[in-house]
Design a protein around this motif. Structure first.
Motif, PDB file in Angstrom:
ATOM      1  N   GLY A  78       0.787  -1.228   0.000  1.00 21.75           N
ATOM      2  CA  GLY A  78       0.000   0.000   0.000  1.00 21.75           C
ATOM      3  C   GLY A  78       0.818   1.277   0.000  1.00 21.75           C
ATOM      4  N   SER A  82       2.041   2.289  -6.101  1.00 17.83           N
ATOM      5  CA  SER A  82       1.774   1.496  -7.291  1.00 17.83           C
ATOM      6  C   SER A  82       0.418   0.821  -7.164  1.00 17.83           C
ATOM      7  CB  SER A  82       2.876   0.466  -7.529  1.00 17.83           C
ATOM      8  OG  SER A  82       3.204  -0.182  -6.342  1.00 17.83           O
ATOM      9  N   PHE A 103     -12.456   2.767  -1.453  1.00 15.10           N
ATOM     10  CA  PHE A 103     -11.776   2.035  -0.373  1.00 15.10           C
ATOM     11  C   PHE A 103     -10.373   2.571  -0.094  1.00 15.10           C
ATOM     12  CE2 PHE A 103      -9.503  -1.418   1.704  1.00 15.10           C
ATOM     13  CZ  PHE A 103     -10.458  -1.959   2.548  1.00 15.10           C
ATOM     14  N   GLY A 104      -9.655   2.924  -1.144  1.00 14.63           N
ATOM     15  CA  GLY A 104      -8.275   3.376  -0.948  1.00 14.63           C
ATOM     16  C   GLY A 104      -8.144   4.878  -0.781  1.00 14.63           C
ATOM     17  N   ARG A 106      -9.118   6.903   1.854  1.00 14.52           N
ATOM     18  CA  ARG A 106      -9.445   7.376   3.215  1.00 14.52           C
ATOM     19  C   ARG A 106      -8.768   8.695   3.559  1.00 14.52           C
ATOM     20  NH1 ARG A 106     -10.490   3.515   8.015  1.00 14.52           N
ATOM     21  NH2 ARG A 106      -8.231   3.476   8.158  1.00 14.52           N
ATOM     22  N   ARG A 149     -10.820   1.451  -9.289  1.00 20.25           N
ATOM     23  CA  ARG A 149     -10.446   1.417  -7.882  1.00 20.25           C
ATOM     24  C   ARG A 149      -8.936   1.562  -7.718  1.00 20.25           C
ATOM     25  NH1 ARG A 149     -11.658  -4.025  -4.523  1.00 20.25           N
ATOM     26  NH2 ARG A 149     -10.066  -4.796  -5.938  1.00 20.25           N
ATOM     27  N   ALA A 150      -8.188   0.893  -8.600  1.00 17.78           N
ATOM     28  CA  ALA A 150      -6.728   0.951  -8.497  1.00 17.78           C
ATOM     29  C   ALA A 150      -6.191   2.326  -8.879  1.00 17.78           C
ATOM     30  CB  ALA A 150      -6.110  -0.123  -9.383  1.00 17.78           C
ATOM     31  N   ARG A 153      -6.260   6.047  -6.540  1.00 18.83           N
ATOM     32  CA  ARG A 153      -5.206   6.554  -5.645  1.00 18.83           C
ATOM     33  C   ARG A 153      -4.110   7.276  -6.407  1.00 18.83           C
ATOM     34  NH1 ARG A 153      -4.311   4.082  -0.612  1.00 18.83           N
ATOM     35  NH2 ARG A 153      -2.164   3.521  -1.074  1.00 18.83           N
TER      36      ARG A 153
ATOM     37  N   ALA B 121      -7.006  -5.304  -0.707  1.00 17.32           N
ATOM     38  CA  ALA B 121      -7.109  -4.316   0.375  1.00 17.32           C
ATOM     39  C   ALA B 121      -5.733  -3.774   0.749  1.00 17.32           C
ATOM     40  CB  ALA B 121      -7.780  -4.951   1.591  1.00 17.32           C
ATOM     41  N   ARG B 122      -4.738  -4.659   0.791  1.00 19.53           N
ATOM     42  CA  ARG B 122      -3.378  -4.221   1.135  1.00 19.53           C
ATOM     43  C   ARG B 122      -2.835  -3.283   0.077  1.00 19.53           C
ATOM     44  NH1 ARG B 122      -1.140  -9.706   3.534  1.00 19.53           N
ATOM     45  NH2 ARG B 122      -1.773  -9.325   5.679  1.00 19.53           N
ATOM     46  N   LEU B 123      -3.104  -3.619  -1.196  1.00 13.23           N
ATOM     47  CA  LEU B 123      -2.631  -2.759  -2.284  1.00 13.23           C
ATOM     48  C   LEU B 123      -3.269  -1.374  -2.200  1.00 13.23           C
ATOM     49  CD1 LEU B 123      -2.764  -5.435  -5.075  1.00 13.23           C
ATOM     50  CD2 LEU B 123      -0.763  -4.034  -4.573  1.00 13.23           C
ATOM     51  N   LEU B 124      -4.477  -1.334  -1.637  1.00 13.26           N
ATOM     52  CA  LEU B 124      -5.157  -0.045  -1.519  1.00 13.26           C
ATOM     53  C   LEU B 124      -4.791   0.657  -0.217  1.00 13.26           C
ATOM     54  CD1 LEU B 124      -8.595  -1.199  -2.922  1.00 13.26           C
ATOM     55  CD2 LEU B 124      -7.000   0.349  -4.023  1.00 13.26           C
ATOM     56  N   GLY B 125      -3.776   0.167   0.452  1.00 13.93           N
ATOM     57  CA  GLY B 125      -3.235   0.877   1.605  1.00 13.93           C
ATOM     58  C   GLY B 125      -3.796   0.468   2.949  1.00 13.93           C
ATOM     59  N   ALA B 126      -4.613  -0.597   2.996  1.00 11.02           N
ATOM     60  CA  ALA B 126      -5.194  -1.002   4.279  1.00 11.02           C
ATOM     61  C   ALA B 126      -4.147  -1.698   5.149  1.00 11.02           C
ATOM     62  CB  ALA B 126      -6.373  -1.930   4.032  1.00 11.02           C
ATOM     63  N   ARG B 130      -7.414  -2.620   9.515  1.00  6.44           N
ATOM     64  CA  ARG B 130      -8.495  -2.361   8.559  1.00  6.44           C
ATOM     65  C   ARG B 130      -8.859  -3.633   7.804  1.00  6.44           C
ATOM     66  NH1 ARG B 130      -9.050   1.525   3.712  1.00  6.44           N
ATOM     67  NH2 ARG B 130     -11.314   1.817   3.751  1.00  6.44           N
TER      68      ARG B 130
END
Lengths: 240, 222
Positions: A78, A82, A103-104, A106, A149-150, A153, B121-126, B130
């Motif tokens: 995260g 990337s 989701f990403g 926040r 979604r990807a 960010r 979820a991890r790739l999205l920064g969680a 979380r």
């Protein structure tokens, strides 16, 4: 500029790649089982270690060292700036399309978040799907949402593992054109893995040819894939 | 019907269930997400109360929590009284005794969540927290309910640990299953019937609730 040196063993499979990818759009081309997905997962920071595996890797993107197993450095997925999209969209089934894309995000306040989600859904032509649940999306729709979604960010590096496999040819071409324009505008470097030679030839790109875990060639698509292209043309002619 | 014992049992079960869920969610998440090294050891320890005779567990706890050990003396220093023969002691014993009934369903539930969702979820920064609270818990909701119901029922019905560790003090450690034992010992079978019926009725109703839920869910998906 993405510099990588990877030496990974998983059972009898051995992936060994050392190269420098400078083009804004690089295609990793090879048959299935060549190690494309493994390579992308290591670049994304997943697959750190599993029992019975040895992964040695050094990955540097622009000025930043993302992975160096020699120094025990492994930035978590995260925080690598990337994004990684695979052929399996992996949308969160308990959240709506809007919530998935958000989701990403926040770190943004509510209004900025809603605005970014709207932009991203527009990019993948899915504004009418905002309130749907993933269970009610087609395969192609789900892949587009996963991409939105990807990208939400605004990553600097985009890793794609056959993400257009569920889109039909025309939709996929239109999508690709729009995506590339967006990536240029945001200075995002993209690395796409595919086993489909038409994907590889569709763009002005650099191609990394991978076979059985080995790097066979790296260079402009028309040179690296010349053999593939002539094979395809020969097949077209013989069928006429 | 001994309402004091009934309420005490309910209070013990509710408190035990709440503590167990608070402990088991992070423990199960760690077992499922963590790196493999200590995993089997932790799973074995968390399963031990399932096969250990309750009286053995109660006896160990009685000694451990009593004034003979450093641990027991530390507890007296902190709380002002020993945990053995008190309600708090019963809570500690019940939590350990019912641990497998909370941990096992949660481990199974968390493990069944598609690992590509965790990756996403991890790739999205969680971070870990979380991933657990916003992904594993909502997606393994049914396992969470199962864990809660099983822990509650198992604590309602426990006998050996309660008797060893708590003695039989009305209002403090006398639970419904001990009342049942006393009634049988006094040949008061009519009262014992009623007590047993209450305990069994609760189990049947709770399990019927659990299985009816899983059936309607299954039908909805098909």
């Amino acid at each position: 500029m993405l510099e990588l040196a990877i030496d990974a063993r998983r059972g009898s499979f051995h992936l060994k790649v050392e190269c420098r990818l400078a083009s804004p759009w690089t295609v990793i081309f090879g048959p299935s089982g060549a190690g494309k997905s493994t390579l992308l997962r290591i670049l994304a920071g997943l697959d750190r270690s599993r029992p019975g595996e040895q992964v040695q890797a050094r990955v540097q993107f622009r000025d930043r060292l993302l992975t160096d197993t020699g120094q025990k450095l492994w930035i978590v997925p995260g925080q690598r700036a990337s994004a990684f999209v695979t052929q399996h969209p992996a949308l969160f089934p308990h959240l709506s399309v809007t919530e998935n894309v958000a989701f990403g995000l926040r770190h943004l306040d509510r209004a900025a978040r809603a605005e970014r989600v709207r932009q991203m859904l527009a990019l993948v032509d899915a504004e009418d799907l905002a309130d749907r649940r993933p269970q009610h999306l087609s395969g192609g729709q789900a892949q587009r949402i996963a991409l939105a979604r990807a990208l939400a960010r605004t990553p600097e590096l985009l890793l794609l593992d056959e993400p257009f496999s569920a889109l039909d040819g025309v939709a996929s071409d239109a999508m690709l054109a729009r995506l590339q324009q967006w990536l240029r505008a945001h200075r995002v470097q993209a690395v796409l893995a595919t086993h489909d030679v038409t994907d590889a030839l569709a763009t002005e790109s650099e191609v990394l040819l991978l076979q059985e875990g080995r790097q066979i060639a790296l260079g402009p698509a028309k040179d690296v894939l010349a053999a593939e292209r002539s094979r395809m043309l020969a097949r077209l002619e013989s069928s006429e | 019907m001994d309402w004091q014992a009934f309420l005490l049992s309910l209070r013990l079960s509710a408190l035990t269930t709440a503590i167990l869920l608070a402990l088991s969610v992070p423990l199960a998440a760690w077992v499922v997400l963590g790196r493999a090294r200590w995993r089997s050891a932790v799973e074995a320890v968390a399963t031990l109360p399932l096969v250990l005779p309750p009286t053995v567990l109660g006896f160990f706890l009685l000694v451990l929590l009593g004034p003979r050990t450093v641990f027991g003396r530390a507890i007296v220093a902190v709380f002002g009284h020993p945990l053995a023969f008190s309600f708090s002691g019963l809570v500690v014993g019940s939590v350990i005794y019912s641990l497998p009934f909370a941990v096992q369903p949660l481990v199974a539930g968390f493990a069944s969540v598609d690992s590509s969702l965790v990756d996403a979820a991890r790739l999205l920064g969680a971070g870990h927290l979380r991933v657990v609270l916003h992904l594993l818990v909502p997606l393994a909701r049914r396992s969470l309910i199962t864990a809660a119901v099983l822990s509650f029922l198992h604590t309602m019905g426990e006998f050996g640990v309660v008797l060893m560790l708590g003695g039989d003090i009305p209002g403090a450690t006398r639970t419904l299953s001990i009342v049942l034992y006393n009634q049988v010992e006094n040949f008061d079978y009519a009262a014992a019937d009623r007590t047993a019926l209450v305990l069994m009725g609760m189990s049947v109703v709770a399990l019927a609730f659990l299985y009816s839920r899983s059936q309607t869910r299954g039908a909805g998906r098909a």
